[in-house]
Design a protein around this motif. Structure first.
Motif, PDB file in Angstrom:
ATOM      1  N   LEU A   1      -2.382   2.117  -4.663  1.00 31.33           N
ATOM      2  CA  LEU A   1      -1.895   3.465  -4.815  1.00 31.33           C
ATOM      3  C   LEU A   1      -3.013   4.432  -4.020  1.00 31.33           C
ATOM      4  O   LEU A   1      -4.099   4.539  -4.826  1.00 31.33           O
ATOM      5  N   LEU A   2      -2.708   4.715  -2.931  1.00 32.22           N
ATOM      6  CA  LEU A   2      -3.974   5.550  -2.359  1.00 32.22           C
ATOM      7  C   LEU A   2      -3.653   6.910  -2.220  1.00 32.22           C
ATOM      8  O   LEU A   2      -2.503   7.300  -1.574  1.00 32.22           O
TER       9      LEU A   2
ATOM     10  N   LEU B   1     -14.055  -7.477  -9.367  1.00 35.94           N
ATOM     11  CA  LEU B   1     -13.165  -7.654 -10.432  1.00 35.94           C
ATOM     12  C   LEU B   1     -11.768  -8.067 -10.365  1.00 35.94           C
ATOM     13  O   LEU B   1     -11.179  -8.376 -11.063  1.00 35.94           O
ATOM     14  N   LYS B   2     -11.460  -7.955  -8.824  1.00 33.75           N
ATOM     15  CA  LYS B   2     -10.149  -8.425  -8.576  1.00 33.75           C
ATOM     16  C   LYS B   2      -8.863  -7.997  -9.541  1.00 33.75           C
ATOM     17  O   LYS B   2      -8.224  -8.903 -10.196  1.00 33.75           O
ATOM     18  N   PRO B   3      -8.629  -6.714  -9.591  1.00 37.39           N
ATOM     19  CA  PRO B   3      -7.381  -6.097 -10.347  1.00 37.39           C
ATOM     20  C   PRO B   3      -6.047  -6.522  -9.486  1.00 37.39           C
ATOM     21  O   PRO B   3      -6.093  -7.029  -8.542  1.00 37.39           O
ATOM     22  N   LYS B   4      -5.042  -6.620 -10.193  1.00 31.36           N
ATOM     23  CA  LYS B   4      -3.859  -6.499  -9.360  1.00 31.36           C
ATOM     24  C   LYS B   4      -3.275  -5.355  -8.744  1.00 31.36           C
ATOM     25  O   LYS B   4      -2.693  -5.430  -7.586  1.00 31.36           O
ATOM     26  N   PHE B   5      -3.828  -4.104  -9.429  1.00 32.60           N
ATOM     27  CA  PHE B   5      -3.243  -2.916  -8.798  1.00 32.60           C
ATOM     28  C   PHE B   5      -4.548  -2.158  -9.077  1.00 32.60           C
ATOM     29  O   PHE B   5      -5.374  -1.900  -9.798  1.00 32.60           O
ATOM     30  N   ALA B   6      -4.821  -1.309  -7.634  1.00 34.11           N
ATOM     31  CA  ALA B   6      -6.062  -0.260  -7.452  1.00 34.11           C
ATOM     32  C   ALA B   6      -5.332   1.052  -7.290  1.00 34.11           C
ATOM     33  O   ALA B   6      -4.587   1.252  -6.366  1.00 34.11           O
TER      34      ALA B   6
ATOM     35  N   ILE C   1       0.991  -1.158  -0.127  1.00 36.86           N
ATOM     36  CA  ILE C   1       0.041   0.178  -0.010  1.00 36.86           C
ATOM     37  C   ILE C   1       0.965   1.075  -0.121  1.00 36.86           C
ATOM     38  O   ILE C   1       1.668   1.374   0.846  1.00 36.86           O
ATOM     39  N   HIS C   2       0.713   1.921  -1.168  1.00 42.30           N
ATOM     40  CA  HIS C   2       1.384   3.389  -1.135  1.00 42.30           C
ATOM     41  C   HIS C   2       0.444   4.378  -1.150  1.00 42.30           C
ATOM     42  O   HIS C   2      -0.424   4.522  -1.758  1.00 42.30           O
ATOM     43  N   ALA C   3       0.768   5.464  -0.282  1.00 42.78           N
ATOM     44  CA  ALA C   3       0.104   6.738  -0.092  1.00 42.78           C
ATOM     45  C   ALA C   3       0.518   7.475  -0.576  1.00 42.78           C
ATOM     46  O   ALA C   3       1.687   8.053  -0.660  1.00 42.78           O
TER      47      ALA C   3
ATOM     48  N   TYR D   1      -7.163   3.858   9.371  1.00 42.05           N
ATOM     49  CA  TYR D   1      -7.849   2.405   8.993  1.00 42.05           C
ATOM     50  C   TYR D   1      -7.269   1.714   7.740  1.00 42.05           C
ATOM     51  O   TYR D   1      -7.310   0.361   7.983  1.00 42.05           O
ATOM     52  N   ILE D   2      -6.479   2.451   6.926  1.00 38.99           N
ATOM     53  CA  ILE D   2      -5.527   1.690   6.032  1.00 38.99           C
ATOM     54  C   ILE D   2      -4.134   2.237   6.103  1.00 38.99           C
ATOM     55  O   ILE D   2      -3.720   3.101   6.019  1.00 38.99           O
ATOM     56  N   THR D   3      -3.373   1.010   6.497  1.00 42.59           N
ATOM     57  CA  THR D   3      -1.799   1.618   7.225  1.00 42.59           C
ATOM     58  C   THR D   3      -1.150   1.161   5.611  1.00 42.59           C
ATOM     59  O   THR D   3      -0.844   0.294   5.346  1.00 42.59           O
ATOM     60  N   PRO D   4      -0.433   2.582   5.412  1.00 42.82           N
ATOM     61  CA  PRO D   4       0.246   2.450   4.342  1.00 42.82           C
ATOM     62  C   PRO D   4       1.717   1.660   4.592  1.00 42.82           C
ATOM     63  O   PRO D   4       2.222   1.988   5.787  1.00 42.82           O
ATOM     64  N   ASP D   5       2.324   1.070   3.591  1.00 41.41           N
ATOM     65  CA  ASP D   5       3.892   0.664   3.818  1.00 41.41           C
ATOM     66  C   ASP D   5       4.635   1.754   3.184  1.00 41.41           C
ATOM     67  O   ASP D   5       5.765   1.772   3.907  1.00 41.41           O
ATOM     68  N   PHE D   6       4.309   2.611   2.482  1.00 40.82           N
ATOM     69  CA  PHE D   6       4.992   3.716   1.956  1.00 40.82           C
ATOM     70  C   PHE D   6       4.180   4.965   1.861  1.00 40.82           C
ATOM     71  O   PHE D   6       3.079   4.805   1.583  1.00 40.82           O
ATOM     72  N   VAL D   7       4.876   5.940   2.219  1.00 45.87           N
ATOM     73  CA  VAL D   7       4.109   7.367   2.192  1.00 45.87           C
ATOM     74  C   VAL D   7       5.025   8.190   1.322  1.00 45.87           C
ATOM     75  O   VAL D   7       6.196   8.429   1.453  1.00 45.87           O
ATOM     76  N   HIS D   8       4.363   8.906   0.054  1.00 46.78           N
ATOM     77  CA  HIS D   8       5.293   9.765  -0.970  1.00 46.78           C
ATOM     78  C   HIS D   8       4.473  11.058  -0.672  1.00 46.78           C
ATOM     79  O   HIS D   8       3.116  11.174  -1.014  1.00 46.78           O
ATOM     80  N   VAL D   9       5.499  12.147  -0.643  1.00 44.97           N
ATOM     81  CA  VAL D   9       5.029  13.624  -0.561  1.00 44.97           C
ATOM     82  C   VAL D   9       4.828  14.209  -2.042  1.00 44.97           C
ATOM     83  O   VAL D   9       5.901  14.031  -2.415  1.00 44.97           O
TER      84      VAL D   9
END
Length: 252
Positions: free
Chosen positions: A202-203, A164-169, A35-37, A213-221
């Motif tokens: 990609l959130l 729909l079960k995509p690989k990436f959202a 999960i990337h925010a 509620y959705i814990t990211p593995d990485f955060v990008h500014v």
């Protein structure tokens, strides 16, 4: 494990004054299950990145690449991107008069899989997903998003994601317009799909409340069309306290 790779991506849009650069060299790698925010101020290019990945015709890729497991995403049509495993949850989901939710979803599933799902299994899956998202079963026979509240539209987006079960959202400000109860339901839905399918996320968001509620593995500014800083969940906490002023001052 699938990988979505973005390298030195430059994107512009056409205006009355000529091409306007928006993305100015974005590098990002997302693996399935991560999960990337992406956080940043208004106008920083976050939604442009989302729509470029999805293939929106308004945006022109001037240079750089987007690859999914080594395949050139930029050479794919919008439907080919969906079939390859990409999904976009829009900030403002559109209404589709005359098309019911059940017909829309089954048609989409058939197009992605190349064959229609068995009716009995499909009905069970659809009802199960709608129940989990706390959507009344009558919504299945309503026209897509027509007369839906903001929260109902966002819940429907996650029903699509689950079926729909995509690989990436790519979730473009999925939290906007949600009250706290709807935010929890939507977040739980994203987490459920991620755990059951290994979804990569990609959130895109302005605020940290969804990250409770959705814990990211990485955060990008994101600032001025590029990534200004990267880190873990602690970076989001710092942004909550400090905002984006120091990044904007650095680019002024």
């Amino acid at each position: 494990m699938a990988t979505l790779t973005i390298k030195d991506l430059h994107v512009s849009i056409e205006t009355d004054q000529g091409p306007k650069p928006i993305l100015r060299g974005v590098d990002l790698t997302i693996n399935q299950g991560e999960i990337h925010a992406i956080m940043g101020p208004n106008g920083s290019g976050k939604s442009t990145l989302a729509y470029t990945i999805a293939g929106h015709p308004r945006y022109t890729v001037d240079s750089g690449s987007i690859e999914l497991d080594g395949e050139n995403v930029l050479e794919m049509s919008v439907d080919e991107r969906a079939k390859a495993g990409l999904f976009l949850a829009m900030q403002y989901p559109v209404e589709i008069p005359g098309v019911t939710v059940s017909n829309f979803l089954r048609t989409a599933k058939t197009a992605l899989d190349g064959e229609a799902p068995p009716v009995r299994t499909w009905i069970k899956d659809l009802r199960g997903s709608m129940d989990a998202m706390q959507m009344d079963k009558t919504f299945a026979e309503r026209n897509v998003n027509e007369g839906f509240s903001g929260g109902e539209k966002k819940r429907h987006e996650i029903v699509q994601l689950e079926l729909l079960k995509p690989k990436f959202a790519v979730l473009d400000e999925t939290d906007s317009g949600l009250d706290v109860d709807a935010l929890k339901v939507v977040s739980e839905g994203v987490n459920r799909v991620k755990e059951s399918t290994g979804l990569g996320v990609l959130l895109i968001t302005h605020y940290t409340r969804i990250l409770r509620y959705i814990t990211p593995d990485f955060v990008h500014v994101f600032v001025d069309g590029k990534i200004a800083e990267e880190g873990g969940p602690e970076l989001a906490d710092r942004l909550e306290d400090e905002g984006y002023v120091r990044y904007q001052q650095a680019t002024a």
